[in-house]
Design an enzyme around this catalytic site. Structure first.
Site, PDB file in Angstrom:
ATOM      1  N   GLU A  13       0.840  -1.210   0.000  1.00  0.00           N
ATOM      2  CA  GLU A  13       0.000   0.000   0.000  1.00  0.00           C
ATOM      3  C   GLU A  13       0.870   1.254   0.000  1.00  0.00           C
ATOM      4  O   GLU A  13       0.580   2.225  -0.707  1.00  0.00           O
ATOM      5  CB  GLU A  13      -0.883   0.048   1.248  1.00  0.00           C
ATOM      6  CG  GLU A  13      -1.958  -0.989   1.303  1.00  0.00           C
ATOM      7  CD  GLU A  13      -2.737  -0.868   2.593  1.00  0.00           C
ATOM      8  OE1 GLU A  13      -3.870  -0.343   2.542  1.00  0.00           O
ATOM      9  OE2 GLU A  13      -2.207  -1.272   3.652  1.00  0.00           O
ATOM     10  N   LYS A  90      -9.929   6.547   3.085  1.00  0.00           N
ATOM     11  CA  LYS A  90      -9.148   5.769   2.112  1.00  0.00           C
ATOM     12  C   LYS A  90     -10.136   5.073   1.180  1.00  0.00           C
ATOM     13  O   LYS A  90     -10.988   4.299   1.628  1.00  0.00           O
ATOM     14  CB  LYS A  90      -8.287   4.741   2.833  1.00  0.00           C
ATOM     15  CG  LYS A  90      -7.405   3.933   1.919  1.00  0.00           C
ATOM     16  CD  LYS A  90      -6.551   2.994   2.738  1.00  0.00           C
ATOM     17  CE  LYS A  90      -5.354   2.558   1.949  1.00  0.00           C
ATOM     18  NZ  LYS A  90      -4.401   1.858   2.810  1.00  0.00           N
TER      19      LYS A  90
END
Length: 106
Positions: A13, A90
């Site tokens: 990520e 997110k």
């Protein structure tokens, strides 16, 4: 505000990145600006955006840390800001299923 950034618990990520949204609410005494119509009497939103952008460019593992850093940076940079509420969202998090977003608000 929307940013492409590199936050997350997983190394992948932080390497690849994804899209984030940031909602920011500030409590400011705007009485003088209301009367004067003078930007110097209030908080310049363009400058605040750049402050948030700077913090979003620093990778973190946790959304909590990102939100805290944004809140701290805004309060430090703009003394006329009395309170800050920050929500960091997110988009499309890698949690093993279809999910629009996850978020934290402080």
């Amino acid at each position: 505000m929307e940013f492409y950034a590199h936050h997350g618990c997983f190394e992948e990520e932080r390497k690849v990145g994804t899209w984030f949204q940031v909602d920011l609410e500030m409590t400011v005494d705007t009485a003088n600006a209301e009367k004067s119509d003078n930007l110097d009497e209030t908080v310049n939103y363009a400058e605040v955006y750049l402050t948030v952008k700077r913090e979003m460019n620093i990778p973190s593992k946790l959304l909590e840390n990102v939100a805290y850093r944004i809140k701290t940076a805004v309060l430090k940079a703009y003394p006329s800001v009395e309170q800050v509420r920050v929500k960091v969202r997110k988009l499309n998090p890698p949690l093993g299923g279809k999910m629009k977003s996850v978020s934290v608000e402080i």
